[in-house]
Structure formats: C-alpha cells, structure tokens
Design a protein around this motif. Sequence first.
Motif, PDB file in Angstrom:
ATOM      1  N   ASP A   1       0.701  -1.117  -0.090  1.00 24.92           N
ATOM      2  CA  ASP A   1       0.090   0.095   0.245  1.00 24.92           C
ATOM      3  C   ASP A   1       0.618   1.283  -0.065  1.00 24.92           C
ATOM      4  OD1 ASP A   1      -1.689   2.021   0.356  1.00 24.92           O
ATOM      5  OD2 ASP A   1      -2.705   1.176   1.614  1.00 24.92           O
ATOM      6  N   ILE A   2       0.793   1.791  -1.334  1.00 26.26           N
ATOM      7  CA  ILE A   2       1.610   3.231  -1.340  1.00 26.26           C
ATOM      8  C   ILE A   2       1.252   4.149  -1.421  1.00 26.26           C
ATOM      9  CG2 ILE A   2       4.385   3.370  -2.892  1.00 26.26           C
ATOM     10  CD1 ILE A   2       4.222   0.217  -2.991  1.00 26.26           C
ATOM     11  N   GLY A   3       1.670   5.596  -1.374  1.00 24.66           N
ATOM     12  CA  GLY A   3       1.302   6.685  -1.357  1.00 24.66           C
ATOM     13  C   GLY A   3       2.649   7.133  -1.885  1.00 24.66           C
ATOM     14  N   VAL A   4       2.015   8.023  -3.427  1.00 22.38           N
ATOM     15  CA  VAL A   4       3.572   8.738  -3.810  1.00 22.38           C
ATOM     16  C   VAL A   4       2.890  10.171  -3.923  1.00 22.38           C
ATOM     17  CG1 VAL A   4       4.805   9.319  -5.964  1.00 22.38           C
ATOM     18  CG2 VAL A   4       3.337   6.107  -5.655  1.00 22.38           C
ATOM     19  N   ILE A   5       3.992  11.288  -3.982  1.00 25.84           N
ATOM     20  CA  ILE A   5       3.517  12.225  -4.328  1.00 25.84           C
ATOM     21  C   ILE A   5       3.980  13.104  -4.799  1.00 25.84           C
ATOM     22  CG2 ILE A   5       3.553  15.044  -2.966  1.00 25.84           C
ATOM     23  CD1 ILE A   5       2.987  13.997  -0.375  1.00 25.84           C
ATOM     24  N   VAL A   6       3.937  14.022  -6.166  1.00 25.01           N
ATOM     25  CA  VAL A   6       4.899  14.194  -7.311  1.00 25.01           C
ATOM     26  C   VAL A   6       4.572  15.564  -7.657  1.00 25.01           C
ATOM     27  CG1 VAL A   6       5.183  11.745  -8.252  1.00 25.01           C
ATOM     28  CG2 VAL A   6       3.466  13.521  -9.529  1.00 25.01           C
ATOM     29  N   GLY A   7       5.742  16.473  -8.632  1.00 27.01           N
ATOM     30  CA  GLY A   7       5.447  17.512  -8.083  1.00 27.01           C
ATOM     31  C   GLY A   7       4.153  18.018  -9.619  1.00 27.01           C
ATOM     32  N   PRO A   8       4.034  19.468 -10.048  1.00 26.22           N
ATOM     33  CA  PRO A   8       2.871  19.107 -10.751  1.00 26.22           C
ATOM     34  C   PRO A   8       2.946  18.926 -12.302  1.00 26.22           C
ATOM     35  CG  PRO A   8       4.464  21.497 -10.118  1.00 26.22           C
ATOM     36  CD  PRO A   8       5.151  20.460  -9.594  1.00 26.22           C
ATOM     37  N   ALA A   9       1.967  18.198 -12.660  1.00 24.86           N
ATOM     38  CA  ALA A   9       2.289  17.043 -13.873  1.00 24.86           C
ATOM     39  C   ALA A   9       2.453  18.208 -14.904  1.00 24.86           C
ATOM     40  CB  ALA A   9       0.123  17.175 -14.114  1.00 24.86           C
ATOM     41  N   GLU A  10       2.460  19.032 -14.937  1.00 23.56           N
ATOM     42  CA  GLU A  10       3.232  19.851 -16.183  1.00 23.56           C
ATOM     43  C   GLU A  10       4.762  19.940 -16.889  1.00 23.56           C
ATOM     44  OE1 GLU A  10       2.170  23.486 -13.787  1.00 23.56           O
ATOM     45  OE2 GLU A  10       1.684  21.646 -14.475  1.00 23.56           O
ATOM     46  N   LEU A  11       5.482  19.473 -15.379  1.00 19.37           N
ATOM     47  CA  LEU A  11       7.091  19.886 -15.884  1.00 19.37           C
ATOM     48  C   LEU A  11       7.184  18.469 -15.921  1.00 19.37           C
ATOM     49  CD1 LEU A  11       7.331  21.689 -12.697  1.00 19.37           C
ATOM     50  CD2 LEU A  11       7.623  22.659 -15.094  1.00 19.37           C
ATOM     51  N   SER A  12       8.228  18.426 -17.369  1.00 21.84           N
ATOM     52  CA  SER A  12       8.309  16.990 -17.502  1.00 21.84           C
ATOM     53  C   SER A  12       9.426  16.123 -16.418  1.00 21.84           C
ATOM     54  CB  SER A  12       9.485  16.973 -18.494  1.00 21.84           C
ATOM     55  OG  SER A  12      10.821  17.787 -17.733  1.00 21.84           O
ATOM     56  N   THR A  13      10.106  16.632 -15.080  1.00 22.03           N
ATOM     57  CA  THR A  13      10.149  16.085 -14.015  1.00 22.03           C
ATOM     58  C   THR A  13       9.164  15.128 -13.168  1.00 22.03           C
ATOM     59  OG1 THR A  13      10.362  18.254 -12.865  1.00 22.03           O
ATOM     60  CG2 THR A  13      12.261  17.170 -13.261  1.00 22.03           C
ATOM     61  N   ALA A  14       7.782  15.861 -12.993  1.00 18.98           N
ATOM     62  CA  ALA A  14       6.795  14.918 -12.454  1.00 18.98           C
ATOM     63  C   ALA A  14       6.831  13.765 -12.934  1.00 18.98           C
ATOM     64  CB  ALA A  14       6.125  15.740 -11.977  1.00 18.98           C
ATOM     65  N   ARG A  15       5.883  13.871 -14.643  1.00 20.54           N
ATOM     66  CA  ARG A  15       5.771  13.224 -14.647  1.00 20.54           C
ATOM     67  C   ARG A  15       6.586  11.999 -15.443  1.00 20.54           C
ATOM     68  NH1 ARG A  15       5.329  17.260 -18.788  1.00 20.54           N
ATOM     69  NH2 ARG A  15       6.385  16.464 -19.906  1.00 20.54           N
ATOM     70  N   ASP A  16       7.920  12.082 -15.325  1.00 18.06           N
ATOM     71  CA  ASP A  16       9.185  11.169 -16.036  1.00 18.06           C
ATOM     72  C   ASP A  16       9.165  10.077 -14.441  1.00 18.06           C
ATOM     73  OD1 ASP A  16       9.298  12.025 -18.764  1.00 18.06           O
ATOM     74  OD2 ASP A  16      10.999  13.190 -18.175  1.00 18.06           O
TER      75      ASP A  16
ATOM     76  N   LYS B   1       6.683   9.980 -12.118  1.00 20.89           N
ATOM     77  CA  LYS B   1       5.651   9.182 -11.904  1.00 20.89           C
ATOM     78  C   LYS B   1       5.666   7.492 -12.638  1.00 20.89           C
ATOM     79  CE  LYS B   1       0.871   9.297 -12.356  1.00 20.89           C
ATOM     80  NZ  LYS B   1      -0.609  10.766 -12.359  1.00 20.89           N
ATOM     81  N   ALA B   2       5.693   8.743 -14.134  1.00 20.97           N
ATOM     82  CA  ALA B   2       5.482   7.011 -15.015  1.00 20.97           C
ATOM     83  C   ALA B   2       6.391   6.349 -14.377  1.00 20.97           C
ATOM     84  CB  ALA B   2       6.250   7.935 -16.215  1.00 20.97           C
ATOM     85  N   GLY B   3       8.120   6.649 -14.288  1.00 24.76           N
ATOM     86  CA  GLY B   3       8.712   5.643 -14.103  1.00 24.76           C
ATOM     87  C   GLY B   3       8.920   4.836 -12.839  1.00 24.76           C
ATOM     88  N   PHE B   4       8.447   5.418 -11.585  1.00 21.70           N
ATOM     89  CA  PHE B   4       8.123   4.253 -10.307  1.00 21.70           C
ATOM     90  C   PHE B   4       7.103   4.009 -10.284  1.00 21.70           C
ATOM     91  CE2 PHE B   4       6.214   4.468  -6.394  1.00 21.70           C
ATOM     92  CZ  PHE B   4       7.258   3.742  -5.989  1.00 21.70           C
ATOM     93  N   ILE B   5       5.414   4.171 -11.300  1.00 20.50           N
ATOM     94  CA  ILE B   5       4.416   3.302 -11.614  1.00 20.50           C
ATOM     95  C   ILE B   5       4.842   2.232 -12.098  1.00 20.50           C
ATOM     96  CG2 ILE B   5       1.996   3.215 -11.905  1.00 20.50           C
ATOM     97  CD1 ILE B   5       2.387   4.682  -9.422  1.00 20.50           C
ATOM     98  N   LYS B   6       5.203   2.325 -13.737  1.00 16.87           N
ATOM     99  CA  LYS B   6       5.632   1.330 -14.452  1.00 16.87           C
ATOM    100  C   LYS B   6       6.701   0.808 -13.980  1.00 16.87           C
ATOM    101  CE  LYS B   6       7.313   0.547 -19.141  1.00 16.87           C
ATOM    102  NZ  LYS B   6       8.572   1.021 -20.016  1.00 16.87           N
ATOM    103  N   ALA B   7       7.352   0.326 -13.186  1.00 13.67           N
ATOM    104  CA  ALA B   7       8.182  -0.740 -12.526  1.00 13.67           C
ATOM    105  C   ALA B   7       7.129  -1.307 -10.757  1.00 13.67           C
ATOM    106  CB  ALA B   7       9.685   0.324 -11.517  1.00 13.67           C
ATOM    107  N   LEU B   8       6.767  -0.788 -10.268  1.00 18.57           N
ATOM    108  CA  LEU B   8       5.771  -1.309  -9.552  1.00 18.57           C
ATOM    109  C   LEU B   8       4.733  -2.295 -10.029  1.00 18.57           C
ATOM    110  CD1 LEU B   8       4.528   1.813  -7.151  1.00 18.57           C
ATOM    111  CD2 LEU B   8       5.651  -0.147  -6.961  1.00 18.57           C
ATOM    112  N   GLU B   9       3.886  -1.644 -11.379  1.00 18.21           N
ATOM    113  CA  GLU B   9       3.254  -2.581 -12.081  1.00 18.21           C
ATOM    114  C   GLU B   9       4.038  -4.419 -12.135  1.00 18.21           C
ATOM    115  OE1 GLU B   9       0.563   0.619 -14.868  1.00 18.21           O
ATOM    116  OE2 GLU B   9      -0.220   0.852 -12.977  1.00 18.21           O
ATOM    117  N   ALA B  10       4.402  -3.431 -13.184  1.00 16.90           N
ATOM    118  CA  ALA B  10       5.440  -4.589 -14.100  1.00 16.90           C
ATOM    119  C   ALA B  10       5.786  -5.295 -12.872  1.00 16.90           C
ATOM    120  CB  ALA B  10       6.917  -4.029 -15.055  1.00 16.90           C
TER     121      ALA B  10
END
Length: 331
Positions: A173-188, A190-199
């Motif tokens: 059970d994991i809670g993630v906090i990331v920066g604003p969605a319009e910034l590439s760092t936040a998007r990247d 989030k995507a890298g962490f969640i993709k790895a978790l799910e895979a």
Amino acid sequence: MNVKLTDVAREAGVGYGTASRAISGRGSVDEATRDKVLAAAEKLGYRTNAMARALRENKSRTVGLIVPDIINEFYTESAAVLQNELDKSGYQLVVSTIGNDPEKERRAIESMLNRQVDAVVHVPVNPRADFPSDYKVVELNRHSDVDRPTVTSDDAAGLKELALHILDQGYRDIGVIVGPAELSTARDRKAGFIKALEAEAHHRGIREELRYRVVHSRYSPAGGYEAFAEYAKDLPEIIVPLSTQLTLGVLKATQERGIKIPGDLALACYGVAEWLAVWGPGITVFAPDLPAMGAAAATQVLTLLDANPLPDKHLSIPGQLIVRGTTPQIK
C-alpha cells in the motif's frame, strides 16, 4: 603599470601563444607550464581585459543559467560544477532564478538574449519556451517539447530500483507525491515509478495486493505538507515523495500529527540533500548524480560554443539507490 600578456610570457619564459592558452584555458598546455604562466601573471599583477577579448572574438564569454531557484540543492550543486567547468575555459556564469513561473521564465530568456550571452543552460518551466532557432541552449534536469540538447537524470532506472526495493521489503500500500503534472520531471518520475511497480507486481503475481495512490503538488515543502493531507485519514504503508522539498513538507505534516517514521509509516524519497542521511534512522533515497549532470551540461555547452557536433544530444546520467532505516522489512 599596465602589464601586458607579452610581459607575462617573458617572465614565464614561454611564447606569447603558450601564455595566452595557459591563461584562457583554451588549447593544450601542460600543467607545469600553465602553473608557471599563472604564477608569473600573479607576480606581475596581470589582469585580462575581458571587454577587449569579447570584442576580438565577437563573444561575451558568458553563459546564462536559468533555474527555478538556488535554494534547492538540485540546482546549487549542478550550478557549482557547471561554473567550475566553464571557468576553466574562460566563461562566466550569469544566473537567473524564476521560481516555476512561465512569465518570469519569458523575461529571463529575454534578458539573457539582451545580455548577448553566448549560450544558455535552461531548466524549462514552459514546455514550449521560446529561443531563437539558432541559439545555443542545453536543457538541464527537465526537458521541453522542443528538440534541444538535454542532460537529465536516469530516473527510470533509479526509480525502478527504488520500486523493487519497496516491494522486496513487503510494502503493498503505497502513497506517492509528485510535482506539478505540467513539468517533465514530475511526469517522468511518476511514470517510471508506477510502471516499475506494476510490472514487478505482475511478475511476482501480487498485482491484486498492490495499491498505490498518486497526489500532484507544488515542488516545495508547503506542497508536500498539503499533499500529505490526502493520505492522513487513510495512511498507506509507505509514503514516497519524489523530491527533497516535498519530503520536507511530509516530515512536517507527520510530526504535527504524531505519526512516527518508520514506526507508523515507512518513507522513501528522491533527492540528494545531506540531511537525508542523518534524519532519524536515515531516509532511503534514489539520489541523482548532480555533479555529473552539471559537468555533462558544461561539456554540452562548450561543444556547442566550439561549433562542434554533439556525440550524444540527449544524456541520461545514472544515479544511486541508497537504502537506509526508513524502509524496514515488514514482518
């Protein structure tokens, strides 16, 4: 007395060209000769005439750096290395801080162009930030929608390591906090962490057990503090703020609520601040290599300034997973 470079060369016992290369840092000069020339220059009180040199070369010998702030260690560490590397080649850094404000960013770009800096290292806010098409720009940490040279952290690989560690420790059970969605760092991130978790959860056959929630917020302690409120009534097993500034806000929020870390809530984050190692039992972290990123950005800029082609336009610098006491094994 108006000391000239010819005086320095005579004092050091070298030719004018050798003295020029030694003082400018441009061109090949062995270390012993460089030291001898610099010692002669200091003895005679020689100072370069930067304005005359700029006029001769049709260059300002300056490089602009546009960053959100100089409080965040992300930018102070990178900027220090960047300045040091540029200084070796006779360039000075002109810094402009913009928060994460697109209008301040626009004015900073305009100011750099008006100053006629030779190139800009840019941490973009607006994904379509406008420079003249032939302007020498290297993007650092973030990337825009424009195809420019970039130096970023390899967050996909690093956050995959972090995700695997979290699952290895038994957290589901994991809670993630990331920066604003319009910034590439936040998007990247989030995507890298969640993709790895799910895979990995799919690979391990624990997909049904996995629960994760994601909250976007400002890259600031206040943003982390506010984002944590989303989890306060239904605590996850572990909280993962993906920046140091967000982590500070989370720590303040948990302290006010009497939530013990790691007793009540485990914690892992993204960042390099020294205090992460000494807070409590030490905070588990994926740490980007900021000095290497700053050095790489300097290399990219100097290559562009020398009008040479870039061997690799987009550089992704590996970081390091550091496991500490805030992610104990679930018993």
